[in-house]
Design a protein around this motif. Structure first.
Motif, PDB file in Angstrom:
ATOM      1  N   ASP A  25       4.920  24.923 -26.292  1.00  0.00           N
ATOM      2  CA  ASP A  25       5.867  24.498 -27.331  1.00  0.00           C
ATOM      3  C   ASP A  25       7.118  25.359 -27.305  1.00  0.00           C
TER       4      ASP A  25
ATOM      5  N   ARG B 229      15.660  19.867 -27.900  1.00  0.00           N
ATOM      6  CA  ARG B 229      16.220  19.870 -26.551  1.00  0.00           C
ATOM      7  C   ARG B 229      15.430  19.012 -25.584  1.00  0.00           C
TER       8      ARG B 229
ATOM      9  N   GLU C  76       9.216  24.279 -24.402  1.00  0.00           N
ATOM     10  CA  GLU C  76       9.871  22.998 -24.648  1.00  0.00           C
ATOM     11  C   GLU C  76      11.054  23.182 -25.592  1.00  0.00           C
ATOM     12  N   ALA C  77      10.911  24.084 -26.562  1.00  0.00           N
ATOM     13  CA  ALA C  77      12.015  24.302 -27.496  1.00  0.00           C
ATOM     14  C   ALA C  77      13.202  24.945 -26.794  1.00  0.00           C
ATOM     15  N   ILE C  78      12.942  25.781 -25.796  1.00  0.00           N
ATOM     16  CA  ILE C  78      14.051  26.452 -25.118  1.00  0.00           C
ATOM     17  C   ILE C  78      14.648  25.572 -24.037  1.00  0.00           C
ATOM     18  N   SER C  79      13.807  24.924 -23.251  1.00  0.00           N
ATOM     19  CA  SER C  79      14.344  24.263 -22.076  1.00  0.00           C
ATOM     20  C   SER C  79      14.295  22.753 -22.129  1.00  0.00           C
ATOM     21  N   GLY C  80      13.511  22.190 -23.012  1.00  0.00           N
ATOM     22  CA  GLY C  80      13.491  20.739 -23.091  1.00  0.00           C
ATOM     23  C   GLY C  80      12.347  20.092 -22.367  1.00  0.00           C
TER      24      GLY C  80
ATOM     25  N   ARG D  46      20.864  27.759 -17.059  1.00  0.00           N
ATOM     26  CA  ARG D  46      21.618  26.582 -17.466  1.00  0.00           C
ATOM     27  C   ARG D  46      21.734  26.443 -18.970  1.00  0.00           C
ATOM     28  N   ARG D  47      20.766  26.957 -19.702  1.00  0.00           N
ATOM     29  CA  ARG D  47      20.805  26.756 -21.152  1.00  0.00           C
ATOM     30  C   ARG D  47      20.600  28.087 -21.823  1.00  0.00           C
ATOM     31  N   ASP D  48      21.231  28.226 -22.961  1.00  0.00           N
ATOM     32  CA  ASP D  48      21.095  29.457 -23.718  1.00  0.00           C
ATOM     33  C   ASP D  48      19.929  29.322 -24.683  1.00  0.00           C
ATOM     34  N   MET D  49      19.571  30.440 -25.296  1.00  0.00           N
ATOM     35  CA  MET D  49      18.519  30.399 -26.308  1.00  0.00           C
ATOM     36  C   MET D  49      19.011  29.617 -27.520  1.00  0.00           C
ATOM     37  N   PRO D  50      18.186  28.748 -28.073  1.00  0.00           N
ATOM     38  CA  PRO D  50      18.636  28.019 -29.267  1.00  0.00           C
ATOM     39  C   PRO D  50      18.737  28.965 -30.469  1.00  0.00           C
TER      40      PRO D  50
ATOM     41  N   THR E 288      10.853  18.511 -29.514  1.00  0.00           N
ATOM     42  CA  THR E 288      11.863  19.498 -29.888  1.00  0.00           C
ATOM     43  C   THR E 288      13.246  18.893 -29.721  1.00  0.00           C
TER      44      THR E 288
END
Lengths: 160, 415, 117
Positions: free
Chosen positions: B156, C24, B159-163, B177-181, C22
């Motif tokens: 989980d 994202r 998934e929250a960080i990277s999708g 590629r993505r920053d921390m939410p 989520t």
């Protein structure tokens, strides 16, 4: 690259007709010919205490096939490259020095066609299927095309 | 037919590997009439004891190294990420580092920390998966289910960080590629505390629970450090005999030189030591993640680099959950690589796995083979040759697993 | 051990209840045809070869006729990496939360929104 390790390898290289080329960021490439490869590797293991062999890579260099041994110690990597001609791809096995190298050599045998004398399992296939046609060249050579391999093995793709 | 003539004879010992030959009429071939596919391991037995194991791998070989020579550099990153589902991030990280070494660009500090966080989350996920699998093969299904439900904590978060739960697609050349939410930091720290508690609980279970003790204590041929080194063992397979081999310690990459951690080693030399080692590593990873999240530096997360990589060759190695991953990259100065070599840790751990199986009983085979944490689709089929009775047979993984459980806990199978 | 008997089961009730995703989460790709300019960057960066560019005629710029192209997506090959979304300078692409994409009909996975006249 620590000065002592590079200096020692360069000294040994000069004595035994090998060439040591520093690459970037802690890596060195040493080119050794087949006659001296086992002496060089046992020197690395015993005198320089470079115990960890990461893997052995095969390389298609046009006329020759390169066999690169990657030794890693701490933050330094030494690539020891030897080459064999494509017309006679016979190399010496280092399994008596490093038993763990047995599968790496089998992989190069399957993928590039290099025979390692002294490897007890060299007649067995590791990765290729049993029904690999004997006249089909090994897959990782630059001249081997995936479409041709698929056709010869009877695996035509249905679409695209 | 004289039984003596059909008995396999022992050939010369070469480099410590004994070979058996069958010079008789019975073909010891890999194709069995009842099978649809050849075997992965051929086990040669004397009665109940294993004498030799012959590996055959490559059944899920996809020719990635050949395919890499036909695709641009960035596309290869996604392709190598799909080498393995469990250690996907560290594959793309290692490939990325090997290619970054050929360029002149540096990775921003914040990106290194994020890479560390994702890599350690992946390590926790992989070790939990493995502990569950050990429970499954040992016959302890409850452990399997409970551990895998704790694995959901990590999935989980990922998934929250990277999708995505499995293929994170977080890596890019020289950055992420993505920053921390927003607001992730507190959530991560709280979840890692919970994870540490769960890891301690499972550690207690494997030390006291009767099923796990019976199946894992003193199981596995004991190897010494010299043998493990000569057989090129990597990762936990080197650390469980006491070698301090951890790429994060000896050659720090990403942010491992800034985040403090302890290396975990054991020296009992049996499968239970591996269980303890991996569970301890989960606790270490959870602490590292909490530290990294608290000390996350500000700054950019990515440096864009041109699609043409300068000529040269470079290699990189990383500590995947299973061991050391090694990537070697050779560029001719163009848009596609000339050679990419990727060596997974399982290939390096097969020789030591063969060594661990010698002298063990047939019932211990699934536990010992899972102990090396193999990453191929292993144990689908195995074939056996008993040199005492000259019987050859084949079993599926499930049949072997049930045989092991019946051997150790026969009371479960009483009618 | 007994505490576990009192906890509710951890099994997700999907498909009887909707599953939590989520923010994202990377699901099926979607394009806003009004924003797409046919710059072809998405096709160049896609690692999986999902995007083909279709000729949609020409348009006059000054006294030149320039070709107009629009992307056709074969989402059966999509690996959901999001490279196209990240690289689109006009924010025409986004990844939705839709993940129930299994279909026996391949035509369902062809996204033609940008190429229909």
């Amino acid at each position: 690259m620590s000065e002592t390790l590079l200096a020692r390898i360069t000294t040994f290289a000069a004595e035994s007709n090998t060439k040591a080329v520093p690459l970037r960021k802690g890596e060195t490439l040493v080119e050794v010919d087949q006659a001296n490869i086992k002496i060089f590797i046992s020197h690395l293991l015993n005198d320089l205490a470079l115990r960890h062999l990461a893997t052995i890579t095969g390389l298609d260099l046009g006329q020759n096939l390169g066999i690169t041994y990657h030794f890693i110690q701490g933050q330094e990597t030494i690539h020891v490259r030897t080459s064999v001609p494509k017309t006679n791809p016979a190399a010496l096995s280092i399994v008596d020095l490093i038993p763990g190298a047995i599968l790496y050599e089998m992989e190069i045998h399957d993928m590039f066609g290099v025979t390692f004398t002294g490897n007890p399992w060299i007649n067995r296939k590791l990765l290729l299927p049993d029904d690999w046609p004997a006249d089909l060249p090994p897959p990782l050579l630059k001249t081997s095309k995936p479409a041709e391999i698929r056709k010869r093995l009877g695996l035509e793709t249905a679409q695209k | 037919m004289n039984a003596e003539q059909n008995k396999p004879t022992r050939r010369e010992e070469t480099a410590g590997l004994i070979e058996y030959s069958t010079e008789n009429l019975v073909p010891f071939g890999p194709i069995h009439p009842a099978l649809k596919e050849p075997e992965y391991f051929k086990l040669i037995l004397e009665g109940e004891r294993i004498v030799e194991v012959i590996p055959r791998i490559g059944y899920v070989h996809r020719g990635l190294e050949k395919a890499a020579e036909m695709r641009p550099w960035v596309q290869n990153m996604y392709m190598f990420e799909r080498t393995c589902g469990i250690c996907s991030f560290v594959h793309s990280l290692c490939y990325g580092q090997a290619v970054e070494g050929l360029t002149m660009f540096q990775v921003p500090r914040r990106a290194k920390y994020i890479r560390l966080i994702i890599a350690e989350l992946e390590r926790i996920h992989s070790h939990l998966l493995w502990v569950g699998l050990m429970g499954h093969w040992a016959g302890f299904e409850t452990l399997f289910m409970w551990v895998w439900s704790d694995r959901e904590i990590v999935l989980d978060l990922v998934e929250a960080i990277s999708g995505n739960r499995v293929h994170k697609s977080m890596n890019a050349f020289c950055g992420v590629r993505r920053d921390m939410p927003e607001g992730m930091e507190d959530r991560i720290i709280e979840r890692m505390k919970h994870m540490t508690d769960r890891a301690h609980y499972y550690r207690q279970i494997i030390d006291t629970e009767e099923t796990m003790l019976a199946r894992t204590e003193n199981v596995g041929n004991k190897v010494d450090q010299e043998t493990a080194q000569k057989l090129c063992a990597v990762g936990p397979m080197a650390r469980y005999v006491g070698l301090r081999h951890d790429v994060r310690l000896t050659d720090p990459y990403a942010a491992y030189d800034e985040v403090p951690f302890d290396i975990v080693t054991r020296n009992e030399g049996d499968v239970r030591a591996l269980l303890r080692l991996r569970l301890d590593e989960i606790v270490v990873s959870a602490n590292m993640i909490s530290y990294a999240v608290e000390h996350l530096p500000e700054g950019p997360i990515r440096v864009k680099i041109p699609p043409v990589i300068p000529a040269g060759e470079h290699s990189s190695h990383c500590e995947a959950p299973r061991g050391e991953i090694f990537y070697y990259v050779r560029s001719g100065g163009g848009r596609i690589p000339e050679r990419v070599k990727s060596r997974q840790p399982t290939l390096a751990n097969i020789p030591i796995a063969l060594e661990l199986l010698k002298g063990q009983t047939l019932a211990d085979v699934p536990v010992v083979l899972t102990a090396i944490d193999p990453c191929f689709g292993c144990m689908d089929r195995m074939s056996f040759l008993d040199t005492d009775t000259n019987r050859q047979w084949t079993w599926s993984g499930e049949q072997l697993r049930l045989y092991g459980i019946k051997h150790y806990f026969p009371e479960r199978f009483k009618k | 051990m007994f505490r576990a008997m009192l906890e509710k089961p951890k099994t997700e009730a999907y498909p009887y209840k909707p599953i939590q995703l989520t923010e994202r989460f990377r699901g099926k790709l979607d394009i806003d045809p009004a924003k797409c300019t046919g710059c072809q960057v998405c096709a160049l960066v896609c690692p999986a070869g999902v995007i083909t560019l279709i000729d949609m005629g020409t348009r006059k710029v000054g006294d030149r006729e320039l070709p107009v192209k629009r992307p056709l997506f074969d989402l059966s090959s999509c690996i959901f990496c999001g490279e196209c979304v990240d690289n689109c300078a006009f924010n025409a692409l986004e990844m939705t939360k839709q993940f129930e994409l299994a279909t026996p009909n391949k035509e369902d996975l062809m996204m033609r929104k940008a190429v229909v006249k």
